[in-house]
Design a protein around this motif. Structure first.
Motif, PDB file in Angstrom:
ATOM      1  N   THR A  72       8.304  -1.870  16.323  1.00  0.00           N
ATOM      2  CA  THR A  72       9.277  -0.947  16.212  1.00  0.00           C
ATOM      3  C   THR A  72       9.144   0.516  15.758  1.00  0.00           C
ATOM      4  N   ASP A  74       9.898   2.178  13.480  1.00  0.00           N
ATOM      5  CA  ASP A  74       9.735   2.438  12.187  1.00  0.00           C
ATOM      6  C   ASP A  74       8.193   2.110  11.438  1.00  0.00           C
ATOM      7  N   ASN A  75       7.273   1.652  12.310  1.00  0.00           N
ATOM      8  CA  ASN A  75       6.139   1.248  12.158  1.00  0.00           C
ATOM      9  C   ASN A  75       5.151   2.527  12.700  1.00  0.00           C
ATOM     10  N   THR A  99      -1.767   2.992   5.360  1.00  0.00           N
ATOM     11  CA  THR A  99      -0.420   2.524   4.527  1.00  0.00           C
ATOM     12  C   THR A  99       0.688   2.432   5.395  1.00  0.00           C
ATOM     13  N   SER A 100       1.547   1.268   5.572  1.00  0.00           N
ATOM     14  CA  SER A 100       2.198   1.314   6.792  1.00  0.00           C
ATOM     15  C   SER A 100       3.794   1.917   6.017  1.00  0.00           C
ATOM     16  N   PRO A 101       4.775   2.176   6.607  1.00  0.00           N
ATOM     17  CA  PRO A 101       6.016   2.774   6.176  1.00  0.00           C
ATOM     18  C   PRO A 101       6.537   1.663   4.899  1.00  0.00           C
ATOM     19  N   GLU A 102       6.297   0.491   5.016  1.00  0.00           N
ATOM     20  CA  GLU A 102       6.730  -0.417   3.850  1.00  0.00           C
ATOM     21  C   GLU A 102       5.825  -0.430   2.700  1.00  0.00           C
ATOM     22  N   GLY A 103       4.694   0.371   2.757  1.00  0.00           N
ATOM     23  CA  GLY A 103       3.679   0.626   1.544  1.00  0.00           C
ATOM     24  C   GLY A 103       2.594  -0.442   1.743  1.00  0.00           C
ATOM     25  N   GLU A 104       2.567  -1.268   2.583  1.00  0.00           N
ATOM     26  CA  GLU A 104       1.439  -2.336   2.604  1.00  0.00           C
ATOM     27  C   GLU A 104       0.043  -1.648   3.280  1.00  0.00           C
ATOM     28  N   ARG A 106      -2.624  -1.564   5.864  1.00  0.00           N
ATOM     29  CA  ARG A 106      -2.738  -2.133   7.199  1.00  0.00           C
ATOM     30  C   ARG A 106      -3.567  -1.317   7.708  1.00  0.00           C
ATOM     31  N   ASN A 123       2.289  -1.142  14.164  1.00  0.00           N
ATOM     32  CA  ASN A 123       2.686  -2.182  14.536  1.00  0.00           C
ATOM     33  C   ASN A 123       1.607  -3.391  14.935  1.00  0.00           C
TER      34      ASN A 123
END
Length: 155
Positions: A72, A74-75, A99-104, A106, A123
């Motif tokens: 996606t 978004d990633n 940090t991924s867009p979700e805050g994780e 990665r 991704n």
């Protein structure tokens, strides 16, 4: 013989292919262990292993929707160079923590380096791919709780 079901402790070896390309495999003598049904594996692999027994070998095809999903936009993030630690140098293809867009936390892959920014794709590297898992079940243990057995009372 014990079959894999929810709650089973499963030890297995695997090889993952995307087309003809070997993507990953367990090392000889170092199988993977997981508890079936607790979300440790991607859904398509877990579904394909249900009902297998120790000694079974199976090829399981996993579509992206039941694997690592579809890539996606978004990633994918564009990071201004002034937000990157001083002295850090990145090249296209480098894998870097972030940090991924979700805050994780990665690992992302640098896809573009411009004068003012670095583009990083978070991704999963296997996103969007149909995967072929070759699995060998080594051990299946179904533990029963001592509280689940009914005991008869004398009256």
């Amino acid at each position: 013989m014990t079959v894999i079901k929810n709650g089973s402790e499963v030890t297995f070896a695997y090889r993952i292919f995307s087309g003809e390309e070997l993507m990953d495999e367990t090392l000889p003598g170092q199988p993977l262990m997981y508890i079936h049904g607790e979300g440790y594996l991607i859904p398509g692999l877990e579904k394909g292993m249900k009902g297998l027994r120790a000694g079974d070998k199976k090829t399981i095809i996993v579509q992206p929707e039941e694997g690592y999903g579809m890539p996606t936009a978004d990633n994918i993030v564009c990071v201004p160079k002034d937000k990157i630690p001083k002295g850090a140098v990145y090249h296209e293809g480098d894998r870097i923590p972030g940090t991924s867009p979700e805050g994780e936390m990665r690992v992302g892959k640098v896809t573009k380096v411009d004068k003012d920014s670095v583009t990083i794709d978070f991704n999963h590297e296997l996103a969007g791919r149909t995967l072929q898992f070759e699995v060998e079940i080594i051990k299946v243990v179904n533990k029963t709780s001592k509280h689940s057995k009914k005991t008869k009372r004398k009256r």
